[in-house]
Design an enzyme around this catalytic site. Sequence first.
Site, PDB file in Angstrom:
ATOM      1  N   ASP A 162      59.894   2.828 100.353  1.00 27.44           N
ATOM      2  CA  ASP A 162      59.970   2.389  98.963  1.00 27.44           C
ATOM      3  C   ASP A 162      61.227   1.551  98.748  1.00 27.44           C
ATOM      4  O   ASP A 162      62.226   1.700  99.459  1.00 27.44           O
ATOM      5  CB  ASP A 162      60.010   3.598  98.020  1.00 27.44           C
ATOM      6  CG  ASP A 162      58.715   4.387  98.034  1.00 27.44           C
ATOM      7  OD1 ASP A 162      57.675   3.794  98.364  1.00 27.44           O
ATOM      8  OD2 ASP A 162      58.756   5.584  97.716  1.00 27.44           O
ATOM      9  N   GLY A 204     100.151  44.076  77.880  1.00 20.83           N
ATOM     10  CA  GLY A 204     101.539  43.658  77.796  1.00 20.83           C
ATOM     11  C   GLY A 204     102.000  42.730  78.903  1.00 20.83           C
ATOM     12  O   GLY A 204     103.176  42.352  78.958  1.00 20.83           O
ATOM     13  N   SER A 205     101.100  42.296  79.775  1.00 25.52           N
ATOM     14  CA  SER A 205     101.519  41.452  80.900  1.00 25.52           C
ATOM     15  C   SER A 205     101.834  40.021  80.466  1.00 25.52           C
ATOM     16  O   SER A 205     102.560  39.305  81.173  1.00 25.52           O
ATOM     17  CB  SER A 205     100.429  41.433  81.978  1.00 25.52           C
ATOM     18  OG  SER A 205      99.228  40.910  81.452  1.00 25.52           O
ATOM     19  N   GLY A 206     101.295  39.565  79.344  1.00 23.86           N
ATOM     20  CA  GLY A 206     101.537  38.199  78.890  1.00 23.86           C
ATOM     21  C   GLY A 206     100.329  37.301  79.014  1.00 23.86           C
ATOM     22  O   GLY A 206     100.469  36.076  79.090  1.00 23.86           O
TER      23      GLY A 206
END
Length: 524
Positions: A137, A317-319
């Site tokens: 084609d 509390g890890s940020g």
Amino acid sequence: MNRIELLITTENAGQRLDRALRDAAPDLSRAALQKAVLAGHCLVDGLPASRPDAKTRPGQRVVLQLPRAESALTAEEGHLELLWRDADLVVCNKPAGLTVHPCPSCPEHTLVQRLLGRFPQLAQLDGLRPGIVHRLDKDTSGLLLVALTEPSRLALSAAFARREVRKEYLALVSGLPPERGECREALGRHPTAKIKMAVLPEARGGKPAHTAWTRLWHTPDKRVSLLAVRIHTGRTHQIRVHLAHLGHPLLGDRLYAPAPVRDLAPRQMLHAWRLAFTHPGSGEEMRFACPPPEDMPLAALAACRRMRRLVITGNPGSGKSALTGRLAVQGLPTVSADALVADLYAPGGEAAAWLERRCGGKVLAKDGGVDKTVLLAAMRADPLLRRDVEETVHALVRIAIENFWREQEAAGAPLAVAEVPLYFECGWQNIFSPKPLSVGVHCPLPRRLRRIMDSRGWSEEKAAALEAWQWPEARKEAACDLLVDNSGPPEALENAARALSAELERIGRDEEAAQRRRLEELWR
């Protein structure tokens, strides 16, 4: 050979005239001889003979004067990538976008006219397709075999008809087909769209077709696959129609793929990769392989480029929120599971309505929202309530996060961030697809507890209880793909956020380079 003379003997008497001529001139096709007889170029005993099927008699003298072939084609200059050439045939690498032979919609600027410019002997072959024994084609690239002489054309055409020529294609398709498979659906002209082919029962005009494939590669999210496709028959658009029928259309296929798949590539991603046949002159087994043009690996790599999903997680509390906020300042879209929960618990929220039904309003504040302090106490006292709340609320949050990512990807965002404290505890690391990259925020436990009690006014008992409901810090961090250290002052987290963005860019480059190497190894 322009003149053929023969004497009919008792051995070949009784044959058709065209067959007797074919035996005398095996290098010419029977169709060409019939055409010459019908045109009046044959004499039998000096008299014109115009019937190719006339029976011959002993003693007849037959003379056929073939007219010199005059090609209606005009030779053209143009690039040709030749992998092989000799006196009998040529193997070339046809580029996508080049029509093989002239047709009403494309009368010039074809591969045949370029070949004629390089191999003028093709002008001695009849028709507008001199030397063409199979075709590709227009938008299919790859290996094409061309005969340079009539004997070679006849021999190769017969080999194709006997299915002795082995052709294999590379096809980039939508979805994840089985690792190996085949399709034997008959194919015919589409009943309403005349430029298309379709799966059509043989009772309605379909012709037998057989396509087989092996899956070589797929994108990480399994949206796109690379197949090695072998065709055992040569029907028009066979690979394209069979794969589309099975639900795996070719990327870029303007005829058979739906718009989202069609738009993933600039043309149909089909390349004639391997070709094997017996040389018509020497009898040698010939094998050729040709890597695809650059547009195919580029389309494959583009399909790998999904929006990066990033999860920020960590213990209380890890940020996590601080890091997510800094990424938002960099312009990245973000969402917070805690914020989603707050919306669910607000007056009129889905979780508030559900808890009213579940607990009879005992955990709701006067405004109709959830009283989180009361709910936390109830959950600590009733493990079954805690389980029900977690299952219900987590399911709602997960759906909201998935919708957020989907919307951001649709908007073209390269990366989107979700802050999810309980990502691993909920088992979500195996839920989302494509899988997010998880980033853990590290901070030592004593400092985390102090931050929680100072910023939120929690008691040490409450902070410890929430900590106990999560994975131990070491286990959670070990499960993360990346870690960001937040044990220092706030300004250090700003630098860590910038470093994280740079690391994500590097990971993206490395992943794409690895995928390119994998693809190139397939056709090396």
